[in-house]
Design a protein around this motif. Structure first.
Motif, PDB file in Angstrom:
ATOM      1  N   LEU A 149       0.833  -1.208   0.000  1.00 42.14           N
ATOM      2  CA  LEU A 149       0.000   0.000   0.000  1.00 42.14           C
ATOM      3  C   LEU A 149       0.868   1.259   0.000  1.00 42.14           C
ATOM      4  N   ASP A 150       1.937   1.260   0.789  1.00 42.87           N
ATOM      5  CA  ASP A 150       2.839   2.414   0.800  1.00 42.87           C
ATOM      6  C   ASP A 150       3.460   2.625  -0.573  1.00 42.87           C
ATOM      7  N   ARG A 151       3.809   1.513  -1.219  1.00 42.54           N
ATOM      8  CA  ARG A 151       4.409   1.617  -2.553  1.00 42.54           C
ATOM      9  C   ARG A 151       3.413   2.172  -3.565  1.00 42.54           C
ATOM     10  N   VAL A 152       2.159   1.762  -3.462  1.00 37.55           N
ATOM     11  CA  VAL A 152       1.123   2.274  -4.367  1.00 37.55           C
ATOM     12  C   VAL A 152       0.964   3.781  -4.193  1.00 37.55           C
ATOM     13  N   ALA A 153       0.910   4.242  -2.944  1.00 35.94           N
ATOM     14  CA  ALA A 153       0.793   5.681  -2.692  1.00 35.94           C
ATOM     15  C   ALA A 153       1.988   6.434  -3.249  1.00 35.94           C
ATOM     16  N   MET A 182       3.849   9.375 -10.326  1.00 35.44           N
ATOM     17  CA  MET A 182       3.289   9.435 -11.681  1.00 35.44           C
ATOM     18  C   MET A 182       2.653  10.793 -11.968  1.00 35.44           C
ATOM     19  N   PHE A 183       1.997  11.365 -10.967  1.00 37.54           N
ATOM     20  CA  PHE A 183       1.342  12.659 -11.144  1.00 37.54           C
ATOM     21  C   PHE A 183       2.271  13.834 -10.820  1.00 37.54           C
ATOM     22  N   GLN A 184       3.469  13.527 -10.289  1.00 38.51           N
ATOM     23  CA  GLN A 184       4.373  14.573  -9.819  1.00 38.51           C
ATOM     24  C   GLN A 184       3.624  15.507  -8.865  1.00 38.51           C
ATOM     25  N   ALA A 185       2.924  14.873  -7.941  1.00 36.24           N
ATOM     26  CA  ALA A 185       2.107  15.589  -6.966  1.00 36.24           C
ATOM     27  C   ALA A 185       2.698  15.406  -5.567  1.00 36.24           C
ATOM     28  N   PRO A 186       2.469  16.344  -4.662  1.00 31.61           N
ATOM     29  CA  PRO A 186       3.065  16.248  -3.330  1.00 31.61           C
ATOM     30  C   PRO A 186       2.376  15.249  -2.407  1.00 31.61           C
ATOM     31  N   MET A 187       1.126  14.880  -2.690  1.00 29.80           N
ATOM     32  CA  MET A 187       0.382  14.022  -1.778  1.00 29.80           C
ATOM     33  C   MET A 187      -0.359  12.927  -2.533  1.00 29.80           C
ATOM     34  N   ALA A 188      -0.384  11.766  -1.934  1.00 30.71           N
ATOM     35  CA  ALA A 188      -1.167  10.647  -2.462  1.00 30.71           C
ATOM     36  C   ALA A 188      -1.528   9.743  -1.298  1.00 30.71           C
ATOM     37  N   THR A 189      -2.681   9.117  -1.371  1.00 28.59           N
ATOM     38  CA  THR A 189      -3.144   8.243  -0.296  1.00 28.59           C
ATOM     39  C   THR A 189      -3.839   7.025  -0.871  1.00 28.59           C
ATOM     40  N   ASP A 243     -16.550   0.943   9.356  1.00 27.08           N
ATOM     41  CA  ASP A 243     -17.700   1.343  10.164  1.00 27.08           C
ATOM     42  C   ASP A 243     -17.520   2.735  10.766  1.00 27.08           C
ATOM     43  N   GLU A 244     -16.255   3.145  10.959  1.00 29.36           N
ATOM     44  CA  GLU A 244     -15.989   4.446  11.576  1.00 29.36           C
ATOM     45  C   GLU A 244     -15.648   5.515  10.559  1.00 29.36           C
ATOM     46  N   GLY A 245     -15.873   5.241   9.299  1.00 27.61           N
ATOM     47  CA  GLY A 245     -15.604   6.239   8.274  1.00 27.61           C
ATOM     48  C   GLY A 245     -14.428   5.863   7.405  1.00 27.61           C
ATOM     49  N   VAL A 246     -13.907   6.882   6.722  1.00 31.12           N
ATOM     50  CA  VAL A 246     -12.809   6.676   5.792  1.00 31.12           C
ATOM     51  C   VAL A 246     -11.484   6.783   6.535  1.00 31.12           C
ATOM     52  N   ARG A 247     -10.581   5.873   6.228  1.00 31.04           N
ATOM     53  CA  ARG A 247      -9.273   5.871   6.877  1.00 31.04           C
ATOM     54  C   ARG A 247      -8.173   5.793   5.827  1.00 31.04           C
ATOM     55  N   ARG A 248      -7.159   6.636   6.004  1.00 36.38           N
ATOM     56  CA  ARG A 248      -5.987   6.576   5.143  1.00 36.38           C
ATOM     57  C   ARG A 248      -5.099   5.432   5.622  1.00 36.38           C
ATOM     58  N   VAL A 249      -5.032   4.357   4.855  1.00 36.30           N
ATOM     59  CA  VAL A 249      -4.214   3.216   5.260  1.00 36.30           C
ATOM     60  C   VAL A 249      -2.785   3.342   4.762  1.00 36.30           C
ATOM     61  N   ALA A 250      -2.561   4.219   3.800  1.00 37.85           N
ATOM     62  CA  ALA A 250      -1.210   4.508   3.316  1.00 37.85           C
ATOM     63  C   ALA A 250      -1.209   5.937   2.791  1.00 37.85           C
ATOM     64  N   ALA A 251      -0.097   6.621   2.966  1.00 36.35           N
ATOM     65  CA  ALA A 251      -0.042   8.019   2.560  1.00 36.35           C
ATOM     66  C   ALA A 251       1.370   8.413   2.155  1.00 36.35           C
ATOM     67  N   HIS A 252       1.441   9.317   1.200  1.00 34.34           N
ATOM     68  CA  HIS A 252       2.707   9.908   0.777  1.00 34.34           C
ATOM     69  C   HIS A 252       2.550  11.427   0.849  1.00 34.34           C
ATOM     70  N   GLY A 253       3.321  12.063   1.700  1.00 34.76           N
ATOM     71  CA  GLY A 253       3.266  13.519   1.824  1.00 34.76           C
ATOM     72  C   GLY A 253       2.190  14.040   2.737  1.00 34.76           C
ATOM     73  N   THR A 254       1.446  13.147   3.390  1.00 38.57           N
ATOM     74  CA  THR A 254       0.393  13.545   4.315  1.00 38.57           C
ATOM     75  C   THR A 254       0.228  12.429   5.333  1.00 38.57           C
ATOM     76  N   PRO A 255      -0.197  12.704   6.549  1.00 38.55           N
ATOM     77  CA  PRO A 255      -0.264  11.647   7.566  1.00 38.55           C
ATOM     78  C   PRO A 255      -1.302  10.580   7.227  1.00 38.55           C
ATOM     79  N   ALA A 256      -0.974   9.344   7.589  1.00 35.45           N
ATOM     80  CA  ALA A 256      -1.952   8.265   7.494  1.00 35.45           C
ATOM     81  C   ALA A 256      -2.829   8.302   8.741  1.00 35.45           C
ATOM     82  N   GLY A 257      -3.910   7.538   8.732  1.00 38.77           N
ATOM     83  CA  GLY A 257      -4.782   7.477   9.883  1.00 38.77           C
ATOM     84  C   GLY A 257      -6.201   7.867   9.543  1.00 38.77           C
ATOM     85  N   PRO A 258      -7.038   8.082  10.549  1.00 44.34           N
ATOM     86  CA  PRO A 258      -8.439   8.449  10.296  1.00 44.34           C
ATOM     87  C   PRO A 258      -8.529   9.770   9.544  1.00 44.34           C
TER      88      PRO A 258
END
Length: 415
Positions: free
Chosen positions: A7-11, A17-24, A30-45
């Motif tokens: 997942l980290d590699r995908v992010a 590929m997009f030459q963008a600062p952030m990807a997740t 059940d508790e909503g959307v969670r970032r399970v992997a992130a590049h340039g931004t924190p992972a987590g809820p």
């Protein structure tokens, strides 16, 4: 859920590929959307409400979403970025086989921008890769549970799994004859030999053949991971050495921290470039036996890059590549070591020299002729064969028409 390293590699790949600062990579629970992997931004809820977020919108729509400027989009009344200042947003949904959207691969930028069609297509491929690994892990879990509960059924399952590790048929390649076969030692135990042939960009084609360590359900799971990784890696960088290096990184990250010896594999990966009268072939090997070219004039040549170490087990392994040309009447054979480690009637191993001698006696030949020669050898050796054997053969028809009109372009058999 797929492994964290994947997942980290995908992010990371999405951001690159997009030459963008952030990807997740996000998943909904059940508790909503969670970032399970992130590049340039924190992972987590996710810091905002699920129903108000762009991620939730992607989940609801279940299709690729591209917003060049979030603040100018009338559908986005609130700031979905959680105060991060996101202006550009692109996402591809992660869907499971029953059609449900369970997450997404997302790219973000702090400035408005457009997205090229090829970038959007690559983002969709990354989401599909996560989906495939998710399905693979679910299948592996079910397999292991079944194996613990019903050992007899596990053997039956192994026979079914074996049929999914190699393609049922090979694609048609203009100007090329392709044939493959799998020779299992036991019908009750799944092996780890694999091969494939598939298109790249333009007129180029890629192929690979290899062998993972071990047997049984674990080998089947590892083989599936290797095949998915090789195909996915080739899409983004088909350089043979880069493909093997990518596979090595995935295997090492996937099993990092395990106490048991990490699984590994050997493989040869090649690219076919059409040229006048045939194909330019570039091969890279990772701890795999040499490939053999049978020339139209009868000579047999070993095609083996200097070096090329085992994949997935060594620190900083070295991979090398070599090129050769297939002209009219030339044929190329790739094989796993179950063939060359087979014992002849004298008790000695066949080895590469013995195999080359048998191929020279059958020259000139074709892809189908190579498979027939290998089948005859394995049949002759009988109990001297102690390991599974996979073979992939490629040949250029002796006639310069580019297509053999009297027989199909490709074949796959399991013996």
């Amino acid at each position: 859920m797929p492994g964290q390293a994947t997942l980290d590699r995908v992010a990371s790949l999405a951001a690159r590929m997009f030459q963008a600062p952030m990807a997740t990579v996000t998943f909904a629970g059940d508790e909503g959307v969670r970032r399970v992997a992130a590049h340039g931004t924190p992972a987590g809820p996710f810091p905002g409400g699920c129903e108000e977020s762009l991620y939730a919108a992607v989940l609801a729509r279940g299709e690729v979403c591209v917003i060049p400027d979030v603040t100018a989009d009338p559908a986005m009344a609130a700031d979905p970025s959680g105060g991060t200042g996101v202006r550009f947003f692109a996402a591809a949904p992660i869907t499971v086989p029953d059609g449900r959207c369970v997450g997404s691969v997302n790219v973000m930028d702090v400035r408005p921008r457009q997205a090229a069609d090829e970038d959007v297509s690559a983002l969709r491929d990354l989401a599909a890769l996560v989906m495939d690994e998710l399905a693979l892990r679910l299948a592996a879990s079910r397999t292991l549970a079944t194996e613990r509960a019903l050992r007899a059924d596990a053997e039956r399952l192994a026979r079914t799994l074996q049929q999914t590790l190699v393609p049922h048929t090979l694609p048609e390649v203009p100007g090329l004859r392709a044939a493959a076969a799998y020779h299992p030692v036991s019908v009750d135990e799944v092996g780890g030999d694999f091969y494939d042939l598939f298109p790249l960009d333009g007129n180029r084609w890629a192929f690979f053949l290899g062998d993972v360590c071990g047997k049984g359900a674990d080998a089947a799971v590892l083989t599936s991971l290797v095949r998915y990784t090789l195909r996915a890696a080739a899409v983004y960088d088909p350089d043979p050495c880069a493909v093997l290096a990518n596979l090595d990184a995935v295997l090492q990250q996937e099993h990092a921290g395990q106490v048991m010896p990490p699984p590994y594999c050997t493989a040869v990966f090649g690219v076919l470039d059409p040229v006048a009268g045939g194909f330019e072939v570039t091969l890279a090997g990772g701890g795999h036996p040499p490939s053999l070219v049978v020339r139209a004039a009868g000579a047999v040549e070993a095609v083996h890059p200097e070096g090329g170490q085992l994949i997935g087990i060594l620190r900083d392994p070295y991979f090398a590549q070599v090129s050769t040309r297939l002209g009219p009447g030339d044929a190329l054979l790739l094989y796993t070591d179950g063939l060359t480690e087979a014992r002849t009637g004298t008790g000695a191993r066949l080895d590469e020299e013995g195999l080359a001698a048998h191929l020279a006696a059958a020259a000139p030949t074709s892809a189908d002729g190579l498979l027939a020669t290998v089948h005859e050898l394995i049949t002759t050796f009988g109990d001297g064969v102690s390991d599974d054997t996979a073979v992939l053969a490629l040949s250029v028809p002796a006639r310069s028409t580019g297509v053999c009109s009297e027989e199909p372009q490709c074949s796959t058999t399991t013996v």
